[in-house]
Motif scaffolding. Sequence first.
Motif, short mmCIF file in Angstrom:
data_model
loop_
_atom_site.label_atom_id
_atom_site.label_comp_id
_atom_site.label_asym_id
_atom_site.label_seq_id
_atom_site.Cartn_x
_atom_site.Cartn_y
_atom_site.Cartn_z
N UNK A 123 0.82 -1.13 -0.04
CA UNK A 123 0.22 0.03 0.05
C UNK A 123 0.95 1.18 0.08
N UNK A 124 2.13 1.22 0.72
CA UNK A 124 2.86 2.26 0.62
C UNK A 124 3.67 2.32 -0.50
N UNK A 125 3.71 1.29 -1.42
CA UNK A 125 4.55 1.23 -2.67
C UNK A 125 5.68 0.64 -2.74
N UNK A 126 6.21 -0.09 -1.86
CA UNK A 126 7.19 -0.74 -1.75
C UNK A 126 7.27 -2.14 -0.84
N UNK A 127 7.87 -3.22 -1.25
CA UNK A 127 7.89 -4.31 -0.19
C UNK A 127 9.42 -4.68 -0.26
N UNK A 128 10.34 -3.77 -0.51
CA UNK A 128 11.87 -3.95 -0.53
C UNK A 128 12.23 -4.06 1.06
N UNK B 113 3.57 -11.23 -7.08
CA UNK B 113 2.46 -11.12 -8.07
C UNK B 113 0.97 -10.78 -7.59
N UNK B 114 0.82 -11.26 -6.35
CA UNK B 114 -0.43 -11.17 -5.73
C UNK B 114 -0.72 -9.81 -5.44
N UNK B 115 0.15 -9.16 -4.97
CA UNK B 115 0.00 -7.64 -4.30
C UNK B 115 0.35 -6.72 -5.67
N UNK B 116 0.61 -7.13 -6.89
CA UNK B 116 0.89 -6.28 -7.82
C UNK B 116 2.41 -5.37 -7.86
N UNK B 117 3.14 -6.05 -7.10
CA UNK B 117 4.68 -5.57 -6.84
C UNK B 117 5.64 -6.07 -7.52
N UNK B 118 6.94 -5.36 -7.37
CA UNK B 118 8.18 -5.97 -8.01
C UNK B 118 9.17 -6.17 -6.77
N UNK B 119 9.87 -7.12 -6.91
CA UNK B 119 10.80 -7.42 -5.85
C UNK B 119 12.34 -7.55 -6.40
N UNK B 120 13.45 -7.07 -5.46
CA UNK B 120 14.43 -7.09 -5.82
C UNK B 120 14.89 -8.59 -5.56
N UNK B 121 15.87 -9.15 -6.65
CA UNK B 121 16.38 -10.63 -6.68
C UNK B 121 17.38 -10.51 -5.32
N UNK B 122 17.28 -11.01 -4.34
CA UNK B 122 18.29 -11.14 -3.03
C UNK B 122 18.78 -12.20 -3.34
N UNK B 123 20.35 -12.16 -2.92
CA UNK B 123 21.35 -13.14 -3.11
C UNK B 123 20.80 -14.44 -1.82
N UNK B 124 20.75 -15.59 -2.13
CA UNK B 124 20.47 -16.55 -1.22
C UNK B 124 21.58 -16.56 -0.37
N UNK B 125 21.38 -17.01 1.10
CA UNK B 125 22.36 -17.16 2.02
C UNK B 125 22.15 -18.54 2.60
N UNK B 126 23.28 -18.62 3.58
CA UNK B 126 23.37 -19.94 4.38
C UNK B 126 24.05 -19.78 5.58
N UNK B 127 23.66 -20.54 6.62
CA UNK B 127 24.36 -20.33 7.83
C UNK B 127 25.70 -20.95 7.78
N UNK B 128 26.57 -20.28 8.55
CA UNK B 128 28.00 -20.61 8.34
C UNK B 128 28.61 -20.54 9.81
#
Length: 290
Positions: A69-74, A91-106
Amino acid sequence: MDFILIAVIVLGSIGLIAAIVLFVCSKKFAVFEDPRIAQVNEVLPGANCGGCGFAGCGGMADALVKGADSGSIDGLNCPVGGTDVMGQVADLLGMAIANGEPKVAVVRCNGTCENRPKIAEYAGLRTCAAMNACGAGETACGFGCLGCGDCVAACQFDAIHLNPETGLPEVDEDKCTACGACTKACPRGIIELRKKGIKGRRVFVSCVNKDKGAVAMKACKAACIGCGKCEKECPFGAITVANNLAYIDFSKCRLCRKCVAVCPKQAIHAVNFPAPKPVETVKEEKEAQA
């Protein structure tokens, strides 16, 4: 008989009035809930692990709808569902998302039973939190893994287990969702979420000991001594040494592994790289090319 009839009428009247009051109150004080919250909540995995920073998936769904509603889910991310789930939510909310780097516990500790022998025996409550509250633990290192498995108990995805030979926790990369539960459970902060890397390759300092070199070496054979050789060798400025401890910034690291070669204590680990070729093979390849 009249008393019974009167009692029935009175109770019936009270019940009717109460029902009317409750109905009016429910309409007057009703809180509207956006139907999209329920829809988003259905898309989320339902793990309620808290890895997103909210108490559960319901809180995350509410935050996502408000963000839309505020314009971003980043900045909002479900580590368990990953890119696939966040794509569905977007897609459900009609927004675009930035592709985040996958992470793993170290696990940033190489204090195996061989490198860091026990000097005491702890007889209290067998948890890392309890042992840490009592002091340094069973070894001379006051920074390393305590080996009681609080991280194992915190993981909902069976992605981390204690190795009985080394006494250290090991992360199953295929099961780890980077929810962060293990990082929060570790009282010494030796578990870190790092970028998974291309083909799962990553380089990190497997030590968090901030003691000076001589003291660190007495506690653990594989401890970082803060000599700074890795920092000088890195051509990308990815390594800094502070408080007698080296740290590799995974956002700057280019996986050249020059730091691994110069570390005198083998405190820097390179994961999932192919094994180096034997010297004889390298010589033969060079001769063939010549």
